[in-house]
Motif scaffolding. Sequence first.
Motif, mmCIF file in Angstrom:
data_model
loop_
_atom_site.group_PDB
_atom_site.id
_atom_site.type_symbol
_atom_site.label_atom_id
_atom_site.label_comp_id
_atom_site.label_asym_id
_atom_site.label_seq_id
_atom_site.Cartn_x
_atom_site.Cartn_y
_atom_site.Cartn_z
ATOM 1 N N ILE A 158 0.842 -1.200 0.000
ATOM 2 C CA ILE A 158 0.000 0.000 0.000
ATOM 3 C C ILE A 158 0.875 1.247 0.000
ATOM 4 O O ILE A 158 0.619 2.211 -0.744
ATOM 5 C CB ILE A 158 -0.960 -0.003 1.207
ATOM 6 N N ASP A 159 1.925 1.231 0.803
ATOM 7 C CA ASP A 159 2.865 2.348 0.831
ATOM 8 C C ASP A 159 3.468 2.588 -0.554
ATOM 9 O O ASP A 159 3.605 3.737 -1.001
ATOM 10 C CB ASP A 159 3.971 2.070 1.851
ATOM 11 N N SER A 160 3.820 1.509 -1.257
ATOM 12 C CA SER A 160 4.435 1.657 -2.580
ATOM 13 C C SER A 160 3.438 2.152 -3.630
ATOM 14 O O SER A 160 3.835 2.773 -4.621
ATOM 15 C CB SER A 160 5.039 0.324 -3.035
ATOM 16 N N LEU A 161 2.160 1.886 -3.423
ATOM 17 C CA LEU A 161 1.124 2.342 -4.367
ATOM 18 C C LEU A 161 0.700 3.781 -4.105
ATOM 19 O O LEU A 161 0.059 4.404 -4.954
ATOM 20 C CB LEU A 161 -0.106 1.425 -4.278
ATOM 21 N N ALA A 162 1.030 4.281 -2.920
ATOM 22 C CA ALA A 162 0.634 5.645 -2.550
ATOM 23 C C ALA A 162 1.631 6.640 -3.132
ATOM 24 O O ALA A 162 2.705 6.854 -2.592
ATOM 25 C CB ALA A 162 0.564 5.773 -1.031
ATOM 26 N N LYS A 163 1.273 7.207 -4.278
ATOM 27 C CA LYS A 163 2.146 8.189 -4.914
ATOM 28 C C LYS A 163 1.327 9.403 -5.330
ATOM 29 O O LYS A 163 0.107 9.439 -5.171
ATOM 30 C CB LYS A 163 2.852 7.570 -6.119
ATOM 31 N N LEU A 189 -2.641 4.269 8.029
ATOM 32 C CA LEU A 189 -1.303 4.108 8.591
ATOM 33 C C LEU A 189 -0.297 3.712 7.511
ATOM 34 O O LEU A 189 0.843 4.187 7.496
ATOM 35 C CB LEU A 189 -1.320 3.057 9.699
ATOM 36 N N ALA A 190 -0.726 2.834 6.601
ATOM 37 C CA ALA A 190 0.158 2.385 5.526
ATOM 38 C C ALA A 190 0.426 3.496 4.513
ATOM 39 O O ALA A 190 1.554 3.665 4.038
ATOM 40 C CB ALA A 190 -0.447 1.162 4.829
ATOM 41 N N LYS A 223 0.643 10.110 2.390
ATOM 42 C CA LYS A 223 1.094 10.331 1.013
ATOM 43 C C LYS A 223 -0.053 10.557 0.035
ATOM 44 O O LYS A 223 0.151 11.088 -1.058
ATOM 45 C CB LYS A 223 1.922 9.131 0.541
ATOM 46 N N ALA A 224 -1.243 10.113 0.411
ATOM 47 C CA ALA A 224 -2.400 10.220 -0.493
ATOM 48 C C ALA A 224 -3.663 10.286 0.347
ATOM 49 O O ALA A 224 -3.693 9.794 1.483
ATOM 50 C CB ALA A 224 -2.451 9.013 -1.434
#
Length: 348
Positions: free
Chosen positions: A289-294, A315-316, A320-321
């Motif tokens: 989820i962190d990597s998809l949040a851009k 939290l994840a 960022k989004a």
Amino acid sequence: MKKLIKGNIALCEGAIAAGLHAYFGYPITPQNEIPAYMSKKMVELKRVFVQAESEIAAANMVLGAAVTGKRAMTSSSSPGISLKQEAISYMAGLQLPSLIVNVQRGGPGLGNISGSQSDYFQAVKGGGHGDYRLIVLSPNSAQEMYEFAYDSFDLAEKYRSPVMILTDGIIGQMMEPVEFNKSEKKDFNDKNWVLTGCKGRQPRSVQSLLMKDGVLEKHNINLQEKYKIIAKNEVKYETFMTDDAEIIITAYGISSRIAKSAIKLARKEGIKAGLLRPKTLWPFPSQIIDSLAKKGTKFLSVELSHGQMIEDVKLAVNGKAPVEFLGKAGGGIVTEQEILVKIKEMAK
């Protein structure tokens, strides 16, 4: 071989194929097919079935069977799982592999018998006392009910930890073709901690009452180290059309299936939507989820609750989004059209 069966029955077949030795349960809708089926099938197989006098008794019977090294499970629905929490906490403290199944219904209180997803907090944050975790699996089909039940016992024994399958009344009750693709498990690893009588060996003890100075603290530290290993190695999830997605729906169980249909409709209208479905609710797929949040990505948590998993999504994402929510509780179902309307609003 394929059969058209209910999700609850598929779960039974998966557990039995995994070498389930003993089932202990108590009736409550919408999981009643599980104890009903087990009452016949386990007896036919000359294994143990007990309808306990209460949910509390059933959970403690699982504890007793697990401490001898036998594969044991119980199942219930929401308020019944609440009653089992003390024993679940004990099993986590004792590090006893076992399977607990929650076919969720509407709440709080006795609520109703409709499918729900409002027990997420209870399952992943620890419904009992103490700093403990359960490995929590979330199937979204009858096929996964079968496969997750089969895999859960190996997972439980690998980490000496209770495993919970958190499903809902809709998945439990729906009928689907299920492929029985698992071989019957007959060989089991030796366990050097089980209590089976000490004739010919040194006595052992399995306990969670640790009163000597510093002993409980050390035990808790060891548990936390184990949970770190589980979190590193056992995260499972599904992605659907996330490579170019500008709106990513997070959903599990039946909500994920409805969400996937809505995503297909959104794509037809030129909206780049995708799905991230946790198969393990704990450990949670925070890294993906962190990597998809851009930049430019938005998230939508769809749940049959008033917002529980969304907290872990936020939290994840870690700011960022934006993360929005769509859900219903008390037996209400979020439809694909309602999700589509929300996707369109977010896409403006």
